[in-house]
Design a protein around this motif. Structure first.
Motif, PDB file in Angstrom:
ATOM      1  N   GLY A  60       0.831  -1.204   0.000  1.00 53.10           N
ATOM      2  CA  GLY A  60       0.000   0.000   0.000  1.00 53.10           C
ATOM      3  C   GLY A  60       0.861   1.248   0.000  1.00 53.10           C
ATOM      4  N   THR A  61       1.989   1.187   0.695  1.00 51.41           N
ATOM      5  CA  THR A  61       2.903   2.331   0.731  1.00 51.41           C
ATOM      6  C   THR A  61       3.401   2.632  -0.679  1.00 51.41           C
ATOM      7  OG1 THR A  61       3.579   1.613   2.929  1.00 51.41           O
ATOM      8  CG2 THR A  61       5.020   3.189   1.829  1.00 51.41           C
ATOM      9  N   ALA A  62       3.777   1.571  -1.402  1.00 50.35           N
ATOM     10  CA  ALA A  62       4.217   1.736  -2.794  1.00 50.35           C
ATOM     11  C   ALA A  62       3.081   2.316  -3.641  1.00 50.35           C
ATOM     12  CB  ALA A  62       4.659   0.388  -3.363  1.00 50.35           C
ATOM     13  N   GLU A 170      -7.035   9.313  -3.724  1.00 50.40           N
ATOM     14  CA  GLU A 170      -7.770   8.625  -2.648  1.00 50.40           C
ATOM     15  C   GLU A 170      -6.863   7.547  -2.040  1.00 50.40           C
ATOM     16  OE1 GLU A 170     -11.312   6.731  -4.176  1.00 50.40           O
ATOM     17  OE2 GLU A 170     -11.885   5.927  -2.220  1.00 50.40           O
ATOM     18  N   ASP A 171      -6.657   7.631  -0.733  1.00 51.86           N
ATOM     19  CA  ASP A 171      -5.976   6.541  -0.034  1.00 51.86           C
ATOM     20  C   ASP A 171      -7.074   5.614   0.481  1.00 51.86           C
ATOM     21  OD1 ASP A 171      -4.850   4.809   1.802  1.00 51.86           O
ATOM     22  OD2 ASP A 171      -3.401   6.251   2.556  1.00 51.86           O
ATOM     23  N   ALA A 172      -7.330   4.562  -0.303  1.00 49.34           N
ATOM     24  CA  ALA A 172      -8.418   3.634   0.009  1.00 49.34           C
ATOM     25  C   ALA A 172      -7.868   2.358   0.651  1.00 49.34           C
ATOM     26  CB  ALA A 172      -9.193   3.314  -1.267  1.00 49.34           C
ATOM     27  N   PHE A 194      -4.552   1.162  -2.768  1.00 46.32           N
ATOM     28  CA  PHE A 194      -5.054   0.113  -1.869  1.00 46.32           C
ATOM     29  C   PHE A 194      -3.890  -0.653  -1.249  1.00 46.32           C
ATOM     30  CE2 PHE A 194      -8.709   0.784  -4.607  1.00 46.32           C
ATOM     31  CZ  PHE A 194      -9.783   0.660  -3.738  1.00 46.32           C
ATOM     32  N   SER A 195      -4.140  -1.167  -0.046  1.00 49.77           N
ATOM     33  CA  SER A 195      -3.158  -2.034   0.625  1.00 49.77           C
ATOM     34  C   SER A 195      -3.766  -3.420   0.803  1.00 49.77           C
ATOM     35  CB  SER A 195      -2.840  -1.468   2.017  1.00 49.77           C
ATOM     36  OG  SER A 195      -2.211  -2.456   2.822  1.00 49.77           O
ATOM     37  N   PHE A 196      -2.938  -4.438   0.592  1.00 48.99           N
ATOM     38  CA  PHE A 196      -3.384  -5.816   0.853  1.00 48.99           C
ATOM     39  C   PHE A 196      -2.514  -6.451   1.940  1.00 48.99           C
ATOM     40  CE2 PHE A 196      -4.175  -5.090  -3.800  1.00 48.99           C
ATOM     41  CZ  PHE A 196      -5.512  -4.762  -3.643  1.00 48.99           C
ATOM     42  N   GLY A 199      -3.476  -7.948   7.451  1.00 53.79           N
ATOM     43  CA  GLY A 199      -4.563  -7.562   8.365  1.00 53.79           C
ATOM     44  C   GLY A 199      -5.644  -6.713   7.718  1.00 53.79           C
ATOM     45  N   LYS A 200      -5.464  -6.343   6.457  1.00 50.15           N
ATOM     46  CA  LYS A 200      -6.480  -5.514   5.804  1.00 50.15           C
ATOM     47  C   LYS A 200      -7.709  -6.370   5.448  1.00 50.15           C
ATOM     48  CE  LYS A 200      -4.599  -1.375   5.469  1.00 50.15           C
ATOM     49  NZ  LYS A 200      -3.539  -1.397   6.476  1.00 50.15           N
ATOM     50  N   ASN A 201      -8.820  -5.718   5.056  1.00 51.67           N
ATOM     51  CA  ASN A 201     -10.048  -6.479   4.745  1.00 51.67           C
ATOM     52  C   ASN A 201      -9.791  -7.509   3.656  1.00 51.67           C
ATOM     53  OD1 ASN A 201     -10.897  -4.336   6.333  1.00 51.67           O
ATOM     54  ND2 ASN A 201     -12.948  -4.359   5.456  1.00 51.67           N
TER      55      ASN A 201
HETATM   56  C1  LIG Z   1      -4.407   4.548   5.373  1.00 52.38           C
HETATM   57  C2  LIG Z   1      -3.244   3.690   4.979  1.00 52.38           C
HETATM   58  N1  LIG Z   1      -2.421   4.111   3.995  1.00 52.38           N
HETATM   59  C3  LIG Z   1      -1.367   3.383   3.585  1.00 52.38           C
HETATM   60  C4  LIG Z   1      -1.078   2.166   4.176  1.00 52.38           C
HETATM   61  C5  LIG Z   1       0.152   1.419   3.750  1.00 52.38           C
HETATM   62  O1  LIG Z   1      -0.107   0.133   3.326  1.00 52.38           O
HETATM   63  P1  LIG Z   1       1.021  -1.045   3.453  1.00 52.38           P
HETATM   64  O2  LIG Z   1       1.120  -1.407   4.890  1.00 52.38           O
HETATM   65  O3  LIG Z   1       0.449  -2.132   2.598  1.00 52.38           O
HETATM   66  O4  LIG Z   1       2.284  -0.502   2.908  1.00 52.38           O
HETATM   67  C6  LIG Z   1      -1.902   1.674   5.179  1.00 52.38           C
HETATM   68  C7  LIG Z   1      -1.646   0.358   5.813  1.00 52.38           C
HETATM   69  O5  LIG Z   1      -1.392   0.186   6.953  1.00 52.38           O
HETATM   70  C8  LIG Z   1      -3.003   2.464   5.608  1.00 52.38           C
HETATM   71  O6  LIG Z   1      -3.809   2.049   6.596  1.00 52.38           O
END
Ligand SMILES: Cc1ncc(COP(=O)(O)O)c(C=O)c1O
Length: 383
Positions: A60-62, A170-172, A194-196, A199-201
């Motif tokens: 999700g960070t990427a 949008e940070d979804a 989106f992040s997978f 622990g995400k949905n």
């Molecule tokens: C709102 C939000 N943005 C970004 C991220 C980053 O996702 P990831 O942990 O997959 O890098 C997260 C995950 O924890 C998040 O909750």
């Protein structure tokens, strides 16, 4: 009986066979990075997000980073973002070479407040061009975060963005398969991340993420940037990164995406049950806007007694979380931006008194009773 914050094992046991055969296919083909499993997942996920394109990435960070990077804004642009989010939302802005501009959130939804964004933009657009008074950065974007599983007020933010010529991102990451006004999370603005994370949905068995967009141009740039900026093997038009998704994660996500809607329905049922069981206690329970499908990545309630309640629950073997304990504008990492405590009262209120309860699709009624009875006994022993 103890109640965990999250139970991934029960879910895994339900889909073990499907997952096993998908992973075996990956092993048999030896196609470990991107490839057909990731491509099939991208197609399925674009449907879930209601967009023309989905590009899978490594986290999700990427995803947050690469979607902003792909928009090719002038370096050093200001991007409005709420301070009560996970740090990766803001890291994405900084990694793409831009300047976070914090604006506070709405007291009910804890998402970016369109009213506050509007009045901030009015106050800093003397000649019609919005400039951040703190850093002097010309504001060119808004990054709205769909916190806890509830899409932000994106239709209003789209209108504000149009009026000021800003890009809306949008940070979804917390809101897979949520919606607002019937539009899926991920389908608003220029692009969504989106992040997978497990622990995400919709959780992979490792790291994973995706960018969704209706822009062919952004999709093409994200696709290129995730693979070192190469349009064909060993030919580089610009510098990119290695943000490719592993085929194992694509395979797992392909299976899990078949179930996401029903898993989210179960989270919604569990949230409703918590609301009923906790009603009448001195707690602020989660607010759900009328026109949204909130998918309760987290069930967050608020009380000034958060710390002692948390300790009491922990002594009774009931897990809980803090999302998040310190708003980003008061963290050392962002001190260079020049904000101070008191600048964003709602985000600060949220950090001082939020408490998140166990939430996952397989949470049983018995487990919810144990959690809520523990909360009730905390308040009754206080008299
Ligand atoms: C709102 C939000 N943005 C970004 C991220 C980053 O996702 P990831 O942990 O997959 O890098 C997260 C995950 O924890 C998040 O909750």
């Amino acid at each position: 009986m103890s109640v965990p914050f999250l139970d991934l094992k029960t879910q895994y046991n339900q889909i073990k066979d499907e997952i096993g055969s998908e992973l075996t296919e990956v092993l048999d083909t030896c196609y470990y990075v991107l490839g057909p499993k990731v491509a099939a997942f991208e197609e399925k996920f674009a449907e879930i997000a209601g967009t023309k394109y989905c590009v899978a990435v490594s986290s999700g960070t990427a995803a947050v980073h690469i979607m902003i990077w792909a928009a090719d804004l002038q370096p050093g642009s200001g991007i409005i973002v709420p301070p009560n989010t996970f740090t990766a939302s803001v890291e994405g802005i900084v990694l793409a070479g831009h300047v976070p501009v914090f604006v506070d959130v709405d007291k009910d939804t804890l998402n970016l407040s369109p009213e506050k964004v509007k009045s901030f933009l009015e106050s800093c657009s003397a000649d019609g061009t919005p400039v951040d008074p703190k850093t002097g950065a010309r504001i060119r974007g808004i990054l709205a975060v769909d916190l806890y599983g509830q899409p932000a007020a994106l239709p209003e933010l789209e209108k504000i963005s149009e009026r000021y010529g800003l890009l809306l991102f949008e940070d979804a990451c917390q809101s897979v398969n949520a919606s607002r006004n019937g539009r899926p999370a991920g389908s608003f603005g220029t692009a969504a991340a989106f992040s997978f994370y497990p622990g995400k949905n919709l959780g992979a068995f490792g790291e994973g993420g995706a960018v969704t967009t209706n822009s062919e141009d952004i999709a093409r740039r994200v696709r290129t940037l995730r693979d070192h900026g190469s349009r064909e093997k060993y030919i580089y038009d610009f510098i990119g990164h290695n943000y490719r998704m592993s085929a194992f994660q694509g395979a797992v996500l392909g299976v899990k995406s078949r179930y996401i809607s029903q898993w989210n329905d179960r989270r919604r049922d569990a949230a409703k049950r918590y609301n009923e069981l906790l009603s009448g206690l001195p707690l602020v329970l989660p607010h759900e806007d009328g026109d949204v499908r909130h998918v309760y990545h987290l069930y967050a309630m608020h009380t000034p007694e958060r710390d002692s309640l948390r300790e009491f629950l922990s002594n009774g073997d009931v897990a809980s979380g803090l999302h998040y304990p310190l708003p980003l504008h008061t963290q050392k990492a962002y001190a260079y931006l020049g904000y101070k405590a008191g600048d964003f009262p709602v985000s600060e209120w949220n950090s001082s008194c939020n408490l998140t309860l166990p939430m996952f699709p397989d949470l049983t009624q018995d487990q919810q009773i144990i959690v809520t009875e523990a909360v009730k006994s905390y308040f009754s022993q206080k008299g």
